[in-house]
Design a protein around this motif. Structure first.
Motif, mmCIF file in Angstrom:
data_model
loop_
_atom_site.group_PDB
_atom_site.id
_atom_site.type_symbol
_atom_site.label_atom_id
_atom_site.label_comp_id
_atom_site.label_asym_id
_atom_site.label_seq_id
_atom_site.Cartn_x
_atom_site.Cartn_y
_atom_site.Cartn_z
ATOM 1 N N SER A 97 33.633 -11.034 41.083
ATOM 2 C CA SER A 97 35.017 -11.373 40.746
ATOM 3 C C SER A 97 35.167 -12.854 40.448
ATOM 4 O O SER A 97 35.822 -13.249 39.471
ATOM 5 C CB SER A 97 35.948 -10.975 41.895
ATOM 6 N N LEU A 98 34.541 -13.682 41.276
ATOM 7 C CA LEU A 98 34.585 -15.127 41.039
ATOM 8 C C LEU A 98 33.900 -15.484 39.728
ATOM 9 O O LEU A 98 34.364 -16.355 38.981
ATOM 10 C CB LEU A 98 33.929 -15.867 42.204
ATOM 11 N N ALA A 99 32.787 -14.802 39.433
ATOM 12 C CA ALA A 99 32.071 -15.065 38.186
ATOM 13 C C ALA A 99 32.945 -14.720 36.984
ATOM 14 O O ALA A 99 32.988 -15.477 35.997
ATOM 15 C CB ALA A 99 30.771 -14.254 38.145
ATOM 16 N N LEU A 100 33.666 -13.608 37.058
ATOM 17 C CA LEU A 100 34.520 -13.203 35.943
ATOM 18 C C LEU A 100 35.642 -14.212 35.720
ATOM 19 O O LEU A 100 35.920 -14.611 34.576
ATOM 20 C CB LEU A 100 35.098 -11.813 36.202
ATOM 21 N N VAL A 101 36.281 -14.628 36.794
ATOM 22 C CA VAL A 101 37.363 -15.608 36.663
ATOM 23 C C VAL A 101 36.830 -16.918 36.090
ATOM 24 O O VAL A 101 37.416 -17.495 35.157
ATOM 25 C CB VAL A 101 38.036 -15.851 38.028
ATOM 26 N N GLY A 102 35.701 -17.391 36.633
ATOM 27 C CA GLY A 102 35.132 -18.649 36.153
ATOM 28 C C GLY A 102 34.733 -18.602 34.697
ATOM 29 O O GLY A 102 35.028 -19.532 33.930
ATOM 30 N N LEU A 103 34.075 -17.526 34.292
ATOM 31 C CA LEU A 103 33.632 -17.411 32.902
ATOM 32 C C LEU A 103 34.819 -17.273 31.943
ATOM 33 O O LEU A 103 34.775 -17.784 30.822
ATOM 34 C CB LEU A 103 32.707 -16.206 32.755
ATOM 35 N N SER A 104 35.853 -16.581 32.377
ATOM 36 C CA SER A 104 36.999 -16.334 31.495
ATOM 37 C C SER A 104 37.865 -17.574 31.299
ATOM 38 O O SER A 104 38.478 -17.739 30.234
ATOM 39 C CB SER A 104 37.859 -15.195 32.058
ATOM 40 N N LEU A 105 37.927 -18.430 32.292
ATOM 41 C CA LEU A 105 38.837 -19.570 32.245
ATOM 42 C C LEU A 105 38.166 -20.880 31.856
ATOM 43 O O LEU A 105 38.840 -21.905 31.759
ATOM 44 C CB LEU A 105 39.530 -19.740 33.605
ATOM 45 N N THR A 106 36.846 -20.843 31.618
ATOM 46 C CA THR A 106 36.137 -22.053 31.214
ATOM 47 C C THR A 106 35.462 -21.823 29.867
ATOM 48 O O THR A 106 35.424 -20.703 29.358
ATOM 49 C CB THR A 106 35.079 -22.446 32.261
ATOM 50 N N GLY A 126 28.433 -16.737 23.260
ATOM 51 C CA GLY A 126 28.193 -16.220 21.922
ATOM 52 C C GLY A 126 29.437 -15.671 21.262
ATOM 53 O O GLY A 126 30.566 -15.934 21.697
ATOM 54 N N PRO A 127 29.266 -14.877 20.193
ATOM 55 C CA PRO A 127 30.420 -14.359 19.433
ATOM 56 C C PRO A 127 31.212 -13.343 20.241
ATOM 57 O O PRO A 127 30.707 -12.746 21.191
ATOM 58 C CB PRO A 127 29.755 -13.711 18.211
ATOM 59 N N GLY A 128 32.457 -13.152 19.829
ATOM 60 C CA GLY A 128 33.339 -12.214 20.519
ATOM 61 C C GLY A 128 34.290 -12.943 21.446
ATOM 62 O O GLY A 128 34.062 -14.099 21.809
ATOM 63 N N ARG A 129 35.381 -12.264 21.820
ATOM 64 C CA ARG A 129 36.325 -12.865 22.759
ATOM 65 C C ARG A 129 35.620 -13.110 24.089
ATOM 66 O O ARG A 129 34.951 -12.229 24.624
ATOM 67 C CB ARG A 129 37.532 -11.955 22.955
ATOM 68 N N ARG A 130 35.794 -14.285 24.629
ATOM 69 C CA ARG A 130 35.043 -14.692 25.810
ATOM 70 C C ARG A 130 35.266 -13.741 26.998
ATOM 71 O O ARG A 130 34.325 -13.340 27.677
ATOM 72 C CB ARG A 130 35.421 -16.127 26.191
ATOM 73 N N VAL A 131 36.498 -13.357 27.238
ATOM 74 C CA VAL A 131 36.777 -12.496 28.373
ATOM 75 C C VAL A 131 36.154 -11.115 28.193
ATOM 76 O O VAL A 131 35.716 -10.474 29.169
ATOM 77 C CB VAL A 131 38.304 -12.379 28.613
ATOM 78 N N ASP A 132 36.079 -10.632 26.945
ATOM 79 C CA ASP A 132 35.461 -9.329 26.694
ATOM 80 C C ASP A 132 33.959 -9.361 26.982
ATOM 81 O O ASP A 132 33.413 -8.458 27.630
ATOM 82 C CB ASP A 132 35.690 -8.909 25.236
ATOM 83 N N VAL A 133 33.287 -10.400 26.496
ATOM 84 C CA VAL A 133 31.847 -10.541 26.727
ATOM 85 C C VAL A 133 31.573 -10.735 28.214
ATOM 86 O O VAL A 133 30.642 -10.149 28.782
ATOM 87 C CB VAL A 133 31.284 -11.727 25.911
ATOM 88 N N ALA A 134 32.390 -11.564 28.865
ATOM 89 C CA ALA A 134 32.186 -11.850 30.283
ATOM 90 C C ALA A 134 32.379 -10.605 31.139
ATOM 91 O O ALA A 134 31.595 -10.349 32.070
ATOM 92 C CB ALA A 134 33.142 -12.955 30.733
ATOM 93 N N THR A 135 33.386 -9.814 30.847
ATOM 94 C CA THR A 135 33.655 -8.631 31.663
ATOM 95 C C THR A 135 32.520 -7.619 31.573
ATOM 96 O O THR A 135 32.110 -7.031 32.584
ATOM 97 C CB THR A 135 34.979 -7.968 31.234
ATOM 98 N N ALA A 136 31.982 -7.414 30.379
ATOM 99 C CA ALA A 136 30.856 -6.489 30.222
ATOM 100 C C ALA A 136 29.653 -6.962 31.033
ATOM 101 O O ALA A 136 28.973 -6.163 31.696
ATOM 102 C CB ALA A 136 30.491 -6.360 28.744
ATOM 103 N N GLY A 137 29.378 -8.262 30.991
ATOM 104 C CA GLY A 137 28.259 -8.798 31.754
ATOM 105 C C GLY A 137 28.463 -8.675 33.254
ATOM 106 O O GLY A 137 27.527 -8.376 34.003
ATOM 107 N N VAL A 138 29.685 -8.878 33.727
ATOM 108 C CA VAL A 138 29.967 -8.777 35.159
ATOM 109 C C VAL A 138 29.866 -7.328 35.631
ATOM 110 O O VAL A 138 29.426 -7.065 36.757
ATOM 111 C CB VAL A 138 31.347 -9.387 35.477
ATOM 112 N N ILE A 139 30.247 -6.373 34.796
ATOM 113 C CA ILE A 139 30.064 -4.960 35.162
ATOM 114 C C ILE A 139 28.578 -4.660 35.337
ATOM 115 O O ILE A 139 28.176 -3.951 36.276
ATOM 116 C CB ILE A 139 30.703 -4.040 34.110
ATOM 117 N N ALA A 140 27.746 -5.209 34.459
ATOM 118 C CA ALA A 140 26.296 -5.043 34.623
ATOM 119 C C ALA A 140 25.830 -5.662 35.934
ATOM 120 O O ALA A 140 24.992 -5.093 36.642
ATOM 121 C CB ALA A 140 25.562 -5.683 33.442
ATOM 122 N N LEU A 141 26.383 -6.815 36.272
ATOM 123 C CA LEU A 141 26.031 -7.473 37.527
ATOM 124 C C LEU A 141 26.417 -6.601 38.719
ATOM 125 O O LEU A 141 25.675 -6.527 39.709
ATOM 126 C CB LEU A 141 26.734 -8.828 37.612
#
Length: 255
Positions: free
Chosen positions: A44-53, A59-74
């Motif tokens: 949860s902290l990783a998602l908030v940090g990645l989305s707000l910084t 890479g390409p794509g909306r930052r929050v979309d890419v970050a959320t997919a990666g955090v689900i994998a985590l």
């Protein structure tokens, strides 16, 4: 009608035995503060940090979309690999596995219970991350949700098999240290949080064959682009097959 005290009781049906074991496993995981930290708080902290910084680059794509997919994998890696490896390693050390293996539950039922418990934990994790992501502006591609489910299930299989391979061949203390170390390494350079495309060229190509990268790439393709990433799915399934075969051959129920 009364039952004589000397009459042997019948074992429950296999389905009930597996579900009971899954409930026990789930309770054990949810009561473990360290694993809750790894499974819910840190993602949860990783998602908030990645989305707000703006750093690191995703890479390409909306930052929050890419970050959320990666955090689900985590989340999948945390629940299926780290938590299961540690809990199974210590169950093996204290002879829990040996005793359960000779009960009507059996070894197959024990493994099935662990898989079901892991999937239940992941449902909670993904629900929390999804709600948090939506609050932050996440908009998953509806066409790829079914593909994402396929990757979550396949990734769970692969990482549970890896966890059992590790926990069934090493001492509990070594499992604890190695499982946490692997979690940190995959988080940093395993293509999980930071996509492979943003890693140095040589590193990005090498980690493409890791199950963490296959799972993360597949989830990003599904949830960001709405596509099925077949090469990534082959990587994850390959790890699942090989790890399952090795765990079945090498797993020792006694420490």
């Amino acid at each position: 009608m009364t039952t004589d005290a000397t009459t042997p009781s019948r074992a429950a049906a296999p389905r009930r035995r597996v579900l009971a074991q899954a409930g026990f496993e789930l309770g054990s995981l949810l009561r473990n503060g360290e694993q809750l930290l790894v499974s819910l708080v840190l993602p949860s902290l990783a998602l908030v940090g990645l989305s707000l910084t703006a750093s690191p680059s995703l890479g390409p794509g909306r930052r929050v979309d890419v970050a959320t997919a990666g955090v689900i994998a985590l989340c999948v890696i945390s629940a299926a690999f780290t938590a299961q490896a540690i809990s199974t390693g210590f169950d093996r050390r204290y002879a829990v596995l040996r005793y359960l293996g000779v009960t009507p539950l059996g070894r197959g039922g024990l493994v099935a219970g662990k898989v079901l418990a892991t999937l239940a934990v992941e449902v909670v994790q993904i629900a929390v991350i999804a709600v948090l992501g939506l609050v932050l502006g996440w908009r998953p591609a509806a066409a790829g949700i079914a593909y994402a489910v396929v990757f979550v299930v396949a990734g769970t299989w692969a990482f549970v098999a890896l966890a059992l391979l590790l926990a069934g061949t090493l001492r509990a203390e070594a499992v604890l240290a190695l499982a946490n170390l692997v979690w940190v390494l995959l988080l940093g350079v395993g293509g999980v949080i930071v996509p492979r495309s943003e890693l140095p060229a040589g590193v990005g190509q090498a980690v493409a064959f890791l199950p963490s990268a296959g799972l993360s790439d597949g989830l990003r393709s599904a949830l960001v682009d709405g596509d099925l990433n077949l090469p990534a799915l082959v990587v994850v399934l390959g790890w699942g097959v090989v790890s399952t075969a090795l765990a079945a051959r090498l797993f020792r129920f006694d420490d």
